[in-house]
Motif scaffolding. Structure first.
Motif, PDB file in Angstrom:
ATOM      1  N   LEU A  25       0.874  -1.388   0.039  1.00  0.00           N
ATOM      2  CA  LEU A  25      -0.105  -0.154   0.065  1.00  0.00           C
ATOM      3  C   LEU A  25       0.740   1.269  -0.048  1.00  0.00           C
ATOM      4  CD1 LEU A  25      -2.997   1.369   0.252  1.00  0.00           C
ATOM      5  CD2 LEU A  25      -2.421   1.230   3.165  1.00  0.00           C
ATOM      6  N   LEU A  26       1.938   1.180   0.719  1.00  0.00           N
ATOM      7  CA  LEU A  26       2.478   2.436   1.132  1.00  0.00           C
ATOM      8  C   LEU A  26       4.072   2.607   0.345  1.00  0.00           C
ATOM      9  CD1 LEU A  26       2.062   2.614   4.965  1.00  0.00           C
ATOM     10  CD2 LEU A  26       0.881   3.918   3.019  1.00  0.00           C
ATOM     11  N   CYS A  27       4.548   1.413   0.059  1.00  0.00           N
ATOM     12  CA  CYS A  27       5.999   1.463  -0.502  1.00  0.00           C
ATOM     13  C   CYS A  27       6.119   0.856  -1.913  1.00  0.00           C
ATOM     14  CB  CYS A  27       6.835   0.487   0.322  1.00  0.00           C
ATOM     15  SG  CYS A  27       6.729   1.063   2.158  1.00  0.00           S
ATOM     16  N   GLN A  28       5.327   0.505  -2.560  1.00  0.00           N
ATOM     17  CA  GLN A  28       5.122  -0.070  -4.046  1.00  0.00           C
ATOM     18  C   GLN A  28       4.951   1.049  -5.086  1.00  0.00           C
ATOM     19  OE1 GLN A  28       7.116  -2.069  -4.708  1.00  0.00           O
ATOM     20  NE2 GLN A  28       6.262  -3.402  -6.625  1.00  0.00           N
ATOM     21  N   GLY A  29       5.264   2.196  -4.912  1.00  0.00           N
ATOM     22  CA  GLY A  29       5.112   3.175  -5.897  1.00  0.00           C
ATOM     23  C   GLY A  29       3.590   3.584  -6.138  1.00  0.00           C
ATOM     24  N   PHE A  30       2.717   3.344  -4.990  1.00  0.00           N
ATOM     25  CA  PHE A  30       1.317   3.586  -5.106  1.00  0.00           C
ATOM     26  C   PHE A  30       0.879   3.114  -6.353  1.00  0.00           C
ATOM     27  CE2 PHE A  30       3.204   6.949  -2.324  1.00  0.00           C
ATOM     28  CZ  PHE A  30       2.375   6.762  -1.100  1.00  0.00           C
ATOM     29  N   PHE A  31       1.142   1.806  -6.673  1.00  0.00           N
ATOM     30  CA  PHE A  31       0.497   1.093  -7.745  1.00  0.00           C
ATOM     31  C   PHE A  31      -0.786   1.096  -8.013  1.00  0.00           C
ATOM     32  CE2 PHE A  31       0.109  -1.964  -4.593  1.00  0.00           C
ATOM     33  CZ  PHE A  31      -1.010  -2.755  -5.082  1.00  0.00           C
ATOM     34  N   TRP A  32      -1.475   1.206  -6.767  1.00  0.00           N
ATOM     35  CA  TRP A  32      -2.928   0.968  -6.977  1.00  0.00           C
ATOM     36  C   TRP A  32      -3.727   2.205  -7.346  1.00  0.00           C
ATOM     37  CZ3 TRP A  32      -4.653   4.695  -3.404  1.00  0.00           C
ATOM     38  CH2 TRP A  32      -3.722   5.050  -2.567  1.00  0.00           C
ATOM     39  N   LEU A 330      -8.347  -7.471   8.057  1.00  0.00           N
ATOM     40  CA  LEU A 330      -7.667  -6.190   7.791  1.00  0.00           C
ATOM     41  C   LEU A 330      -6.957  -6.462   6.404  1.00  0.00           C
ATOM     42  CD1 LEU A 330      -6.311  -5.121  11.181  1.00  0.00           C
ATOM     43  CD2 LEU A 330      -8.122  -4.092   9.820  1.00  0.00           C
ATOM     44  N   ALA A 331      -6.416  -7.475   6.331  1.00  0.00           N
ATOM     45  CA  ALA A 331      -5.360  -7.552   5.028  1.00  0.00           C
ATOM     46  C   ALA A 331      -6.499  -7.729   3.726  1.00  0.00           C
ATOM     47  CB  ALA A 331      -4.597  -9.043   5.286  1.00  0.00           C
ATOM     48  N   TRP A 332      -7.709  -8.459   3.831  1.00  0.00           N
ATOM     49  CA  TRP A 332      -8.650  -8.716   2.603  1.00  0.00           C
ATOM     50  C   TRP A 332      -9.049  -6.979   2.735  1.00  0.00           C
ATOM     51  CZ3 TRP A 332     -12.908 -12.703   3.110  1.00  0.00           C
ATOM     52  CH2 TRP A 332     -13.324 -13.037   1.722  1.00  0.00           C
ATOM     53  N   LEU A 333      -9.257  -6.231   3.494  1.00  0.00           N
ATOM     54  CA  LEU A 333      -9.873  -4.860   3.409  1.00  0.00           C
ATOM     55  C   LEU A 333      -8.549  -4.161   2.776  1.00  0.00           C
ATOM     56  CD1 LEU A 333     -12.026  -2.899   4.047  1.00  0.00           C
ATOM     57  CD2 LEU A 333     -10.707  -2.471   6.321  1.00  0.00           C
ATOM     58  N   VAL A 334      -7.693  -3.973   2.984  1.00  0.00           N
ATOM     59  CA  VAL A 334      -6.575  -3.269   2.478  1.00  0.00           C
ATOM     60  C   VAL A 334      -6.511  -3.822   0.799  1.00  0.00           C
ATOM     61  CG1 VAL A 334      -4.217  -2.678   2.237  1.00  0.00           C
ATOM     62  CG2 VAL A 334      -5.177  -2.773   4.358  1.00  0.00           C
ATOM     63  N   MET A 335      -6.452  -5.039   0.719  1.00  0.00           N
ATOM     64  CA  MET A 335      -6.571  -5.667  -0.603  1.00  0.00           C
ATOM     65  C   MET A 335      -7.848  -5.175  -1.434  1.00  0.00           C
ATOM     66  SD  MET A 335      -7.124  -9.675  -1.877  1.00  0.00           S
ATOM     67  CE  MET A 335      -6.299 -10.129  -0.469  1.00  0.00           C
ATOM     68  N   THR A 336      -8.901  -5.134  -0.980  1.00  0.00           N
ATOM     69  CA  THR A 336     -10.049  -4.795  -1.642  1.00  0.00           C
ATOM     70  C   THR A 336      -9.985  -3.314  -1.805  1.00  0.00           C
ATOM     71  OG1 THR A 336     -11.420  -6.493  -0.430  1.00  0.00           O
ATOM     72  CG2 THR A 336     -12.588  -4.586  -1.396  1.00  0.00           C
ATOM     73  N   GLY A 337      -9.600  -2.460  -1.041  1.00  0.00           N
ATOM     74  CA  GLY A 337      -9.419  -0.869  -1.361  1.00  0.00           C
ATOM     75  C   GLY A 337      -8.447  -0.496  -2.317  1.00  0.00           C
ATOM     76  N   THR A 338      -7.418  -1.339  -2.497  1.00  0.00           N
ATOM     77  CA  THR A 338      -6.469  -1.062  -3.481  1.00  0.00           C
ATOM     78  C   THR A 338      -6.868  -1.402  -4.868  1.00  0.00           C
ATOM     79  OG1 THR A 338      -5.241  -3.107  -3.277  1.00  0.00           O
ATOM     80  CG2 THR A 338      -4.485  -1.154  -1.841  1.00  0.00           C
ATOM     81  N   TYR A 339      -7.949  -2.264  -5.025  1.00  0.00           N
ATOM     82  CA  TYR A 339      -8.528  -2.648  -6.299  1.00  0.00           C
ATOM     83  C   TYR A 339      -9.549  -1.648  -6.637  1.00  0.00           C
ATOM     84  CZ  TYR A 339      -9.892  -6.105  -9.639  1.00  0.00           C
ATOM     85  OH  TYR A 339     -10.133  -6.844 -10.858  1.00  0.00           O
ATOM     86  N   VAL A 340     -10.178  -1.069  -5.892  1.00  0.00           N
ATOM     87  CA  VAL A 340     -11.449  -0.118  -6.216  1.00  0.00           C
ATOM     88  C   VAL A 340     -10.968   0.718  -7.275  1.00  0.00           C
ATOM     89  CG1 VAL A 340     -13.107   1.773  -5.420  1.00  0.00           C
ATOM     90  CG2 VAL A 340     -12.712  -0.460  -4.050  1.00  0.00           C
ATOM     91  N   PRO A 341      -9.825   1.556  -7.209  1.00  0.00           N
ATOM     92  CA  PRO A 341      -9.521   2.507  -8.257  1.00  0.00           C
ATOM     93  C   PRO A 341      -9.489   1.822  -9.648  1.00  0.00           C
ATOM     94  CG  PRO A 341      -8.217   2.865  -6.481  1.00  0.00           C
ATOM     95  CD  PRO A 341      -8.897   1.623  -6.254  1.00  0.00           C
ATOM     96  N   MET A 342      -9.086   0.616  -9.652  1.00  0.00           N
ATOM     97  CA  MET A 342      -8.887   0.067 -11.078  1.00  0.00           C
ATOM     98  C   MET A 342     -10.360  -0.336 -11.719  1.00  0.00           C
ATOM     99  SD  MET A 342      -6.964  -0.654 -13.627  1.00  0.00           S
ATOM    100  CE  MET A 342      -5.312  -0.734 -12.697  1.00  0.00           C
TER     101      MET A 342
END
Length: 398
Positions: A25-32, A330-342
């Motif tokens: 979420l924070l360190c992979q170039g804001f890929f999401w 929490l991991a599932w929530l972060v995963m879901t949240g990062t997928y929403v923009p796509m």
């Protein structure tokens, strides 16, 4: 006692998965984030000439929806389209000439280089032939675009203006893929999401960063850069040719930009899971450099990051273990949240976001199948051709 130990192990694994997701979420170039779009444009005083190279093999089905969009480009400078018929058996070349006759627009040259020699992929052999034809006109830029890609009328103008303004050697756009069938909705946005996770767009555009990638459907390349990097000869064996091209350019000090497209679309349909499976599996093991250890690491990574969270939630609920449910949820929530923009970029319903673990499991199976097909001698197969591993070709040539 044994069940308690298993639940505890899952809880710890879920905590590791959560840590991985916080890092992503924070360190992979804001890929999401999906706001990496075409950079600022500035019209040049004199518009440079462009050679548009379109490799095409058995593309009669999609050509009527793509080629006219190229011929209709509203470009102020000189531009010419070179469609290279790569041994088609469905009348691709004849159809291209007929479309040009009926629609008019930019000049079109249709040619065929014959079968590729050993050590070349068919697409890159066609690209080489097309670049050779274009260079006879001495263009400043080359637009490499696939036969299934449709461009809005101002696409070429905006690509050149962006390259001019930013001083880029490569400006590439990830074409918006077709998303209509159920399987396309499940798999296609995730495909782009996973690609951005591997190659964060922000890092690619940063000078000095090692990350390099391009999207083969739409690559505007400075002609002198292509000559300096020996494109495509230097990457002639590459199955994943767009990433190889970007690495070759960046390795020579070139400046690359890659982002999501707004006015460039793929018209190729993938209505069935089988179609999407073939698209992914034909090159997945090549992406892993045909390395069994990298394959094992990839499978383990996919399982840890995408599959552990839902497993932890379900296991924790069944066992009444809050310590297992919380990190998994929490991991599932972060995963879901990062997928929403796509999903929003693809205009898809947000209820698909929590299903990303299921889609990731499909990709895991596709990757394993890619390796299985490789060892059966059917790896990297596309439209009747199967490509050997590059080092195997080198060994044969030696």
């Amino acid at each position: 006692m044994g069940q308690t130990a298993r639940v505890s192990a899952i809880a710890w694994t879920a905590a590791v998965s959560l840590a991985a997701w916080l890092w992503l979420l924070l360190c992979q170039g804001f890929f999401w984030r999906t706001d990496v779009r075409l950079p600022p444009e500035r019209d040049p005083q004199a518009w440079p000439s462009v050679g548009v190279v379109v490799p095409a093999r058995d593309e009669a089905e999609v050509l009527p929806a793509s080629l006219p969009s190229l011929l209709a480009q509203d470009y102020p400078g000189r531009a010419e389209v070179f469609l290279v018929d790569d041994g088609s058996t469905d009348g691709t070349g004849e159809l291209a000439r007929e479309l040009a006759r009926l629609r008019g627009g930019l000049p079109l040259t249709v040619s065929s280089p014959g079968e590729p020699p050993p050590g070349w992929t068919g697409k890159l052999w066609a690209v080489r032939h097309g670049i050779g034809l274009a260079r006879a006109r001495d263009p400043e830029y080359l637009l490499l675009t696939d036969a299934d890609i449709a461009h809005e009328p101002d696409s070429l103008r905006r690509l050149v203006a962006a390259a001019h303004a930013g001083g880029f050697d490569v400006v590439s756009q990830m074409a918006r893929l077709r998303v209509e069938s159920l399987w396309e909705r499940l798999v296609v946005p995730a495909f782009v999401y996973f690609f951005a996770q591997l190659y964060p767009f922000r890092r690619i555009g940063r000078k000095g960063a090692r990350t390099a990638a391009a999207a083969g459907g739409c690559v505007l390349l400075r002609a002198e850069t292509a000559e300096r990097a020996r494109i495509p000869d230097a990457i002639r064996q590459a199955v994943i040719d767009d990433v190889a091209l970007a690495r070759a350019v960046k390795g020579g000090g070139g400046h690359i930009w890659l982002g999501l497209a707004e006015r460039v679309d793929s018209v190729r349909p993938y209505p069935r899971l089988h179609d999407l499976w073939r698209m992914v599996s034909r090159s997945a093991y090549a992406q892993l450099r045909h390395n069994p250890l990298v394959l094992l690491g990839t499978v383990a990574g996919l399982a840890l990051v995408y599959l552990v969270p839902p497993v932890a939630v379900l296991t924790g609920l069944a066992a009444g273990s809050t310590a297992t449910v919380v990190p998994g949820a929490l991991a599932w929530l972060v995963m879901t949240g990062t997928y929403v923009p796509m999903l929003r970029y693809y205009w898809q319903p947000l209820w698909l976001a929590p299903l990303l673990p299921f889609t990731a499991f499909l990709y895991l199976l596709m990757t394993v199948d890619s390796a299985v097909q490789h060892y059966r001698g059917r790896g990297a197969a596309w439209k009747g051709r199967t490509y050997a591993r590059p080092d195997a070709v080198a060994g044969e040539e030696g």
